[in-house]
Design an enzyme around this catalytic site. Structure first.
Site, PDB file in Angstrom:
ATOM      1  CD  GLU A 120      -2.999  -0.784  -0.136  1.00  0.00           C
ATOM      2  OE1 GLU A 120      -3.037   0.343  -0.667  1.00  0.00           O
ATOM      3  OE2 GLU A 120      -3.669  -1.739  -0.564  1.00  0.00           O
TER       4      GLU A 120
ATOM      5  CE1 TYR B 145      -6.660   3.259   0.058  1.00  0.00           C
ATOM      6  CE2 TYR B 145      -4.263   3.315   0.288  1.00  0.00           C
ATOM      7  CZ  TYR B 145      -5.405   2.741  -0.239  1.00  0.00           C
ATOM      8  OH  TYR B 145      -5.300   1.645  -1.041  1.00  0.00           O
TER       9      TYR B 145
ATOM     10  CG  ASP C 236      -7.193   4.795  -3.532  1.00  0.00           C
ATOM     11  OD1 ASP C 236      -8.406   4.832  -3.852  1.00  0.00           O
ATOM     12  OD2 ASP C 236      -6.370   4.057  -4.096  1.00  0.00           O
TER      13      ASP C 236
HETATM   14  N1  ADE Z   1      -3.751   0.833  -5.261  1.00  0.00           N
HETATM   15  C1  ADE Z   1      -3.745   1.010  -3.935  1.00  0.00           C
HETATM   16  N2  ADE Z   1      -3.955  -0.137  -3.294  1.00  0.00           N
HETATM   17  C2  ADE Z   1      -4.069  -1.091  -4.248  1.00  0.00           C
HETATM   18  C3  ADE Z   1      -4.278  -2.485  -4.224  1.00  0.00           C
HETATM   19  N3  ADE Z   1      -4.367  -3.131  -3.067  1.00  0.00           N
HETATM   20  N4  ADE Z   1      -4.358  -3.136  -5.403  1.00  0.00           N
HETATM   21  C4  ADE Z   1      -4.231  -2.458  -6.550  1.00  0.00           C
HETATM   22  N5  ADE Z   1      -4.032  -1.159  -6.650  1.00  0.00           N
HETATM   23  C5  ADE Z   1      -3.948  -0.463  -5.497  1.00  0.00           C
END
Ligand code: ADE
Length: 352
Positions: free
Chosen positions: A39, A122, A140
């Protein structure tokens, strides 16, 4: 919000996710440490760009202990090219806190996660929901876009009050499959409800409830209030070499690109004729000066508009370089040990 994300719509979304989710490395684990790393890397960075970094990072730092004790230069080298380097420093700082305060085990509540360095609303929501199934929102940029379009909202998604309001509303609507719900919302925003006039509404499980799809508003939503324009800095980049060595400067430990190595550069655009005199002020004698192609790099608050020169200096230099933090580095060591940020990517090909 519940008129749009009612129970039936949430079911459709979860079904859609099961059938359409991308097979991504961080979706094959529920290990909170691995989900945390993913993340953080995925903030501001594309999935395809993250994948090789994620694999390499976990090889070097497979757990909290290894991350907490990784030397700074090694960490910067692992992060080299990903940008936003404070993310990496915060990861290490947070890992140290996990060791000291939580006995080396990742915290299991939203609040404890939220208290760690670099973990905001987030990221705490994403880890808590994906790793532990806790019903907390994770909003997000992808999710903000989905929510704005779904509700047909013209509110400014960069306004923290708007986000806070939607977080409160979303909290009530999260199903027991909290991790899948978080990922489904992100996935929808990343693959279907995409920005720049390319929304693929015909593929969307929520299109029957979506105001933007109904009223053809996907091109105008979401609304982002205009940001302050970025400051433009002209810079002259100097690739100074003596045949076996290249000059690099270590940036100060605070501020933009803190602690990374950069190609020496000066504010303003120097002409080729001005280069020899400038080099003399920092202690070098230029033998040859060649202009390279100009390039730009965009940071959050500033843009660098760079011109550059490849400069050959006399090989006998062994004095103190006259530029802050500058060292002459053996060319064979350049790539092993020194993290040069991608702001200079137009010029790193000359470092061979
Ligand atoms: N962007 C942020 N978190 C994500 C996730 N777990 N999978 C794909 N894109 C992301």
């Amino acid at each position: 919000m519940k008129n749009y994300l009612h129970t039936g719509a949430v079911r459709e979304l979860l079904l859609w996710y099961q059938e359409n989710k991308r097979d991504l490395p961080w979706r094959r684990t529920r290990d909170p440490y691995r989900i945390w790393i993913s993340e953080i890397m995925l903030q501001q960075t594309r999935v395809e760009a993250v994948k090789p970094y994620y694999a390499r990072f976990l090889e070097v730092c497979p757990n909290v202990e290894t991350l907490a004790s990784i030397p700074e230069e090694r960490l910067m080298k692992l992060w080299e090219g990903l940008g936003y380097y404070s993310r990496a420093r915060n990861l290490k700082r947070a890992a140290q806190t996990v060791l000291e305060k939580h006995g080396g085990k990742m915290p299991t509540t939203y609040e404890e996660l939220r208290a760690l360095s670099g973990i905001g609303d987030y990221t705490a929501g994403a880890i808590a929901s994906i790793a532990y199934g806790i019903r907390v929102p994770a909003i997000d940029g992808n999710v903000l876009r989905v929510l704005a379009r779904l509700q047909g909202s013209h509110e400014d998604i960069l306004n923290p009050k708007v986000k806070a309001k939607w977080r409160d509303e979303l909290r009530e609507l999260i199903p027991p499959e909290a991790g899948d719900f978080t990922q489904a919302m992100i996935e929808l925003g990343a693959t279907v409800c995409v920005p720049n006039g390319e929304a693929k509404c015909h593929l969307c499980p929520l299109r029957g409830d979506c105001v933007a799809a109904r009223d053809a508003l996907t091109d105008v939503l979401p609304v982002r209030a205009a940001k302050k324009p970025r400051r433009i800095e002209k810079r002259t980049v100097l690739i100074i070499r003596d045949g076996t060595r290249t000059a690099l400067c270590k940036r100060p430990s605070k501020g933009l690109l803190a602690g990374l190595y950069e190609l020496p550069n000066v504010l303003g655009h120097l002409s080729a004729q001005e280069i020899p005199a400038y080099l003399r002020t920092i202690g070098f004698e230029a033998l040859h000066v060649e202009a390279l192609v100009p390039s730009k790099h965009i940071f959050t608050h500033v843009e660098w508009h760079m011109i550059a020169y490849a400069i050959r200096i006399t090989p006998d230099f062994d004095g103190q370089c006259g530029m802050e933090g500058m060292q002459l580095i053996e060319n064979r060591d350049l790539h092993q040990n020194y993290a040069v940020p991608s702001a200079f990517s137009a010029y790193t090909k000359y470092l061979v």
